[in-house]
Motif scaffolding. Structure first.
Motif, PDB file in Angstrom:
ATOM      1  N   GLU A 151       4.376  14.821  77.638  1.00 12.36           N
ATOM      2  CA  GLU A 151       5.512  14.644  77.975  1.00 12.36           C
ATOM      3  C   GLU A 151       6.370  15.964  78.652  1.00 12.36           C
ATOM      4  O   GLU A 151       6.904  15.917  79.833  1.00 12.36           O
ATOM      5  N   SER A 206       4.636  17.032  81.927  1.00 11.45           N
ATOM      6  CA  SER A 206       5.127  16.114  83.088  1.00 11.45           C
ATOM      7  C   SER A 206       6.312  16.386  83.600  1.00 11.45           C
ATOM      8  O   SER A 206       6.522  16.357  84.795  1.00 11.45           O
ATOM      9  N   SER A 207       7.016  16.549  82.584  1.00 12.39           N
ATOM     10  CA  SER A 207       8.796  16.954  82.860  1.00 12.39           C
ATOM     11  C   SER A 207       8.603  18.431  83.725  1.00 12.39           C
ATOM     12  O   SER A 207       9.359  18.449  84.644  1.00 12.39           O
ATOM     13  N   LYS A 234       6.234  19.624  85.484  1.00 17.09           N
ATOM     14  CA  LYS A 234       5.636  19.462  86.866  1.00 17.09           C
ATOM     15  C   LYS A 234       6.676  18.949  87.966  1.00 17.09           C
ATOM     16  O   LYS A 234       7.041  19.254  88.880  1.00 17.09           O
TER      17      LYS A 234
END
Length: 336
Positions: A152, A155-156, A158
């Motif tokens: 997570e 992902s954030s 990125k």
């Protein structure tokens, strides 16, 4: 008429003898007073001399305390500057990549972040170079609660174009940890890296994975000559490292460019500042006490000098009151 002359002479002789006795008694009293006054003068002179000696002594002690306080205040200012410097480094996350700084500065946007390896390892300054060399780039890795949190965060990061970063999931790391090895003992062996890294017990898995196979020694060459250290990663206090994979790292530049040990340095500086501040405050109280004594002894000689002057005047008055010619011969002159 002859009898009258004799009577007058007898009366005059009686008067002279009586006067002599009176004056003799007065002279004895005066001498006694002079002796007592001399003792008083000597006593005052002794007190005056002692007061001057005490005044010099307290002035010297005051000067020593003043210089000592000035020196300690300069050191205190230096320590406070150092503390401010390290606090700023920690606050600004200096030394970390842009991606790691962005994540650490936005905890609400990246839940599950525990911290960095460099922050979790609370290294004693004595072992800082050793761990810096042994850990290498692991120092700058983020640590998350688990793999899910790590994904997570990545992902954030990125999506927000936070920058480059590396993450270690704490929970899953336990699967990679092997049993604890018993370190060799003897000359030049200091101890296990996992026991000297200062990490909180909640994150011991991290220490066991990264430095569980690490031996800290005084001197690499001496330790390897004295012991069979095959299968161990070994690093000495100067940062010279030899891995079980035969990798050898030598540090020619011992300048500190690592984030390791900053929090521990802040604790040490804070403790030293508090201790030095207490010492300075105690010295200031002692200096105030010396100043009070100086003021007292400074006034004492003035009062004693006044008392001495009064005593000397009194002695002079006593001496003057003894009129010249107080001997028996003087009084018998009146017979002739």
């Amino acid at each position: 008429e002859k009898n009258n002359v004799i009577d007058r002479l007898m009366k005059k002789n009686h008067d002279v003898e009586s006067g002599y006795k009176i004056r003799s008694k007065e002279e004895k009293n005066l001498n006694k007073k002079k002796l007592e006054q001399t003792k008083v003068v000597d006593k005052v002179n002794t007190k005056l001399s002692n007061a001057k000696i005490s005044l010099i002594d307290h002035n010297e002690k005051s000067n020593v305390l003043t210089m000592d306080i000035h020196s300690k205040k300069s050191k205190l200012l230096f320590l406070k500057d150092q503390l401010s410097f390290y606090n700023e480094l920690v606050e600004q996350k200096e030394g970390y990549s842009e991606g790691v700084r962005n994540v650490l500065n936005s905890p609400d946007n990246y839940s599950g972040v525990i911290g960095t390896v460099g922050d979790l390892f609370d290294i004693d300054n004595r072992y800082r170079l050793a761990f810096q060399s042994a850990l290498g780039e692991w120092i700058y890795c983020l640590v998350s609660k688990d793999r899910k949190s790590a994904l997570e965060i990545a992902s954030s990061a990125k999506a927000n174009q936070a920058g480059n970063l590396s993450i270690l999931p704490l929970k899953e790391m336990s699967d990679l940890v092997s049993g604890k090895k018993t370190p060799p003992k003897g000359k030049n062996i200091i101890g296990l890296g996992s026991e000297l890294c200062g990490i909180n017990k909640d994150y011991k898995i991290l220490a066991q994975l990264l430095v569980g196979n690490l031996l800290i020694v005084d001197d690499l060459e001496a330790a390897m000559s004295s012991h069979d250290l095959s299968g161990w990663d070994v690093v000495d206090l100067n940062g010279t490292f030899y891995g079980k994979n035969y990798l050898l790292k030598y540090r020619s530049d011992i300048e500190d460019s690592s984030v390791l040990g900053r929090n521990n340095k802040i604790k040490e500086l804070t403790k030293e500042i508090d201790s030095l501040s207490n010492i300075i405050n105690h010295s200031i109280k002692k200096l105030d006490s010396q100043k009070d004594k100086i003021n007292w002894f400074g006034g004492s000689p003035v009062a004693l000098k006044k008392l001495l002057r009064d005593c000397l005047l009194s002695s002079y008055s006593i001496s003057s009151s003894a009129a010249p010619g107080t001997s028996h011969e003087v009084y018998t002159r009146g017979l002739y």
